[in-house]
Design a protein around this motif. Structure first.
Motif, short mmCIF file in Angstrom:
data_model
loop_
_atom_site.label_atom_id
_atom_site.label_comp_id
_atom_site.label_asym_id
_atom_site.label_seq_id
_atom_site.Cartn_x
_atom_site.Cartn_y
_atom_site.Cartn_z
N LEU A 139 101.60 64.90 132.78
CA LEU A 139 101.55 66.10 132.28
C LEU A 139 102.89 67.15 132.34
O LEU A 139 103.27 67.72 131.45
CB LEU A 139 100.28 66.66 132.63
N GLN A 140 103.12 67.20 133.66
CA GLN A 140 104.51 67.97 133.89
C GLN A 140 105.67 67.56 132.95
O GLN A 140 106.27 68.49 132.53
CB GLN A 140 104.71 67.99 135.32
N LEU A 141 105.94 66.30 132.93
CA LEU A 141 107.07 65.94 132.14
C LEU A 141 106.84 66.14 130.66
O LEU A 141 107.80 66.54 129.85
CB LEU A 141 107.16 64.33 132.18
N LEU A 142 105.55 66.04 130.22
CA LEU A 142 105.21 66.18 128.76
C LEU A 142 105.31 67.67 128.35
O LEU A 142 105.69 68.02 127.21
CB LEU A 142 104.02 65.64 128.48
N GLN A 143 105.28 68.67 129.51
CA GLN A 143 105.31 70.17 129.26
C GLN A 143 106.76 70.61 129.04
O GLN A 143 106.97 71.82 128.92
CB GLN A 143 104.53 70.62 130.19
N THR A 144 107.68 69.70 129.34
CA THR A 144 109.25 70.19 129.48
C THR A 144 109.85 70.45 128.32
O THR A 144 110.95 70.85 128.02
CB THR A 144 109.87 69.09 130.24
N ALA A 145 109.01 69.95 127.04
CA ALA A 145 109.73 70.30 125.76
C ALA A 145 108.47 70.42 124.89
O ALA A 145 107.28 69.79 125.19
CB ALA A 145 110.52 69.16 125.40
N PRO A 146 108.70 71.36 123.74
CA PRO A 146 107.56 71.64 122.61
C PRO A 146 107.23 69.91 122.10
O PRO A 146 107.92 69.18 121.64
CB PRO A 146 107.82 72.26 121.81
N ALA A 193 91.92 61.13 131.18
CA ALA A 193 92.78 62.31 131.34
C ALA A 193 93.43 62.55 132.78
O ALA A 193 94.36 63.10 132.80
CB ALA A 193 92.37 63.77 130.62
N LYS A 194 92.69 62.17 133.86
CA LYS A 194 93.04 62.42 134.96
C LYS A 194 94.23 61.74 135.16
O LYS A 194 95.13 62.01 136.39
CB LYS A 194 91.94 61.92 136.24
N GLY A 195 94.42 60.49 134.52
CA GLY A 195 95.78 59.85 134.71
C GLY A 195 96.73 60.80 134.54
O GLY A 195 97.96 60.72 135.32
N PHE A 196 96.94 61.55 133.59
CA PHE A 196 97.83 62.56 133.17
C PHE A 196 98.26 63.49 134.55
O PHE A 196 99.40 64.10 134.29
CB PHE A 196 97.64 63.33 131.83
N VAL A 197 97.38 63.86 134.99
CA VAL A 197 97.73 64.84 136.20
C VAL A 197 97.81 64.30 137.60
O VAL A 197 98.01 64.90 138.57
CB VAL A 197 96.59 65.88 136.16
N THR A 198 97.76 63.11 137.69
CA THR A 198 98.00 62.17 138.80
C THR A 198 99.54 62.28 139.29
O THR A 198 100.35 61.43 138.55
CB THR A 198 97.48 60.73 138.89
N PRO A 199 99.70 62.81 140.57
CA PRO A 199 101.35 62.73 140.71
C PRO A 199 101.76 61.31 141.26
O PRO A 199 100.96 60.52 141.90
CB PRO A 199 101.34 63.57 141.82
N ILE A 200 103.10 60.99 141.26
CA ILE A 200 103.82 59.69 141.58
C ILE A 200 103.75 59.95 143.09
O ILE A 200 104.23 60.95 143.49
CB ILE A 200 104.90 59.31 140.77
N THR A 201 103.56 58.77 143.82
CA THR A 201 103.96 58.88 145.37
C THR A 201 105.21 58.22 145.67
O THR A 201 105.83 58.66 146.69
CB THR A 201 102.62 58.35 146.15
N ASN A 202 105.72 57.18 145.03
CA ASN A 202 106.85 56.39 145.53
C ASN A 202 107.51 55.83 144.21
O ASN A 202 107.32 54.76 144.06
CB ASN A 202 106.22 55.38 146.38
N PRO A 208 112.53 62.85 121.95
CA PRO A 208 113.51 62.19 122.58
C PRO A 208 114.20 62.99 123.52
O PRO A 208 114.81 62.31 124.73
CB PRO A 208 114.41 61.81 121.51
N GLU A 209 113.94 64.09 123.66
CA GLU A 209 114.68 65.21 124.51
C GLU A 209 114.10 64.98 125.85
O GLU A 209 115.03 64.89 126.87
CB GLU A 209 114.59 66.52 123.96
N ILE A 210 112.79 64.79 126.06
CA ILE A 210 112.34 64.27 127.34
C ILE A 210 112.68 62.96 127.79
O ILE A 210 113.18 62.88 128.84
CB ILE A 210 110.72 64.36 127.17
N GLN A 211 112.89 61.92 126.85
CA GLN A 211 113.21 60.77 127.32
C GLN A 211 114.63 60.80 127.80
O GLN A 211 114.77 59.99 128.96
CB GLN A 211 113.10 59.60 126.11
#
Length: 262
Positions: A133-140, A188-197, A218-221
């Motif tokens: 979710l954090q990544l998806l919010q970096t661009a409109p 949806a909980k998958g969208f907000v689970t942070p990566i650990t490693n 594409p900007e996010i990618q």
């Protein structure tokens, strides 16, 4: 005379050991030079493994052993576990490739010892402590994007009226209709689970940018792949370039396989 005999025996042992080490090193180098022949494919949200059919065909006709993971989509942890089960079954090193949400999955599952390299296909690539979710919010989002809010069960679906234009604009309507009908129930909980490693910090990574993508712009990618130091390839196509441009996606996976050693 006895000393001479002992010395000769020692010389023979040393020569035999040197030959053995040389042969062993040669065999090891030969093994290392062999390209990786296993590929494990991980699908994203709003989809299932059937979308990989064209990519499967491209890779298998080039001699690759391909496994398609069927993600439960119930959580990041569950999808990672399903991917690790597939990796456990491989008879040697593998390229682990993920599409969309599958990128988050391979970022965590890619730490498996059989993974030689990672390929991100229009995929999310979070860093440690970062969620999708954090990544998806970096661009409109693009206007065509049809991701709906979670329903009463916490499941996220893609809107039917936007699915073709927003998810898979460069495949036929018939294929798009089937893909919509077969989309998984993504929690949806998958969208907000942070990566650990994040595995991309320790494994070679390749990022394929879908230049016409309306689901992950594409900007996010480009930003994610640049941050990770991934080798970037741009392919003109929608979010499902693995369906519309399977030969180009296969070429990147094959490059990763031929370059990676484990």
């Amino acid at each position: 005379m006895e000393n001479t005999s002992v010395k000769n025996r020692l010389k023979k042992v040393a020569v035999a050991a040197a030959i053995s080490l040389s042969v062993g090193a040669g065999a090891l180098n030969t093994a290392e030079a062999q390209p990786v022949k296993n590929v494990v494919l991980v699908h994203g949200a709003f989809a299932d493994g059937s979308g990989f059919k064209a990519l499967f065909s491209e890779l298998t006709k080039k001699g690759f052993n391909v496994t398609v993971v069927q993600n439960p989509l119930t959580s990041l942890e569950d999808d990672v576990a399903a991917t690790k089960v597939a990796l456990d079954k491989q008879d040697g090193p593998a390229i682990l490739a993920g599409h969309s949400w599958g990128g988050a999955v391979i970022t965590e599952a890619g730490n498996h010892p059989k993974v030689a390299a990672l390929v991100y296909i229009a995929a999310l690539q979070p860093d440690k402590g970062e969620s999708v979710l954090q990544l998806l919010q970096t661009a409109p989002p693009a206007p065509e994007n049809g991701v709906l809010p979670p329903d009463e069960k916490g499941i996220v679906y893609y809107a039917k009226d936007k699915f073709h234009a927003g998810f898979c604009a460069d495949i036929s309507k018939e294929e798009a209709d089937f893909m919509y009908a077969s989309q998984g129930a993504f929690y949806a909980k998958g969208f907000v689970t942070p990566i650990t490693n994040p595995a991309w910090k320790n494994k070679p990574a390749y990022g394929i940018v879908a230049t016409e993508d309306k689901s992950i712009v594409p900007e996010i990618q480009r930003s994610m792949y640049k941050r990770s130091g991934a080798k970037i390839t741009e392919v003109k196509g929608s979010h499902v370039i693995f369906m519309s441009q399977p030969e180009k996606v296969a070429a990147v996976i094959i490059e990763a396989a031929n370059s990676a050693k484990l």
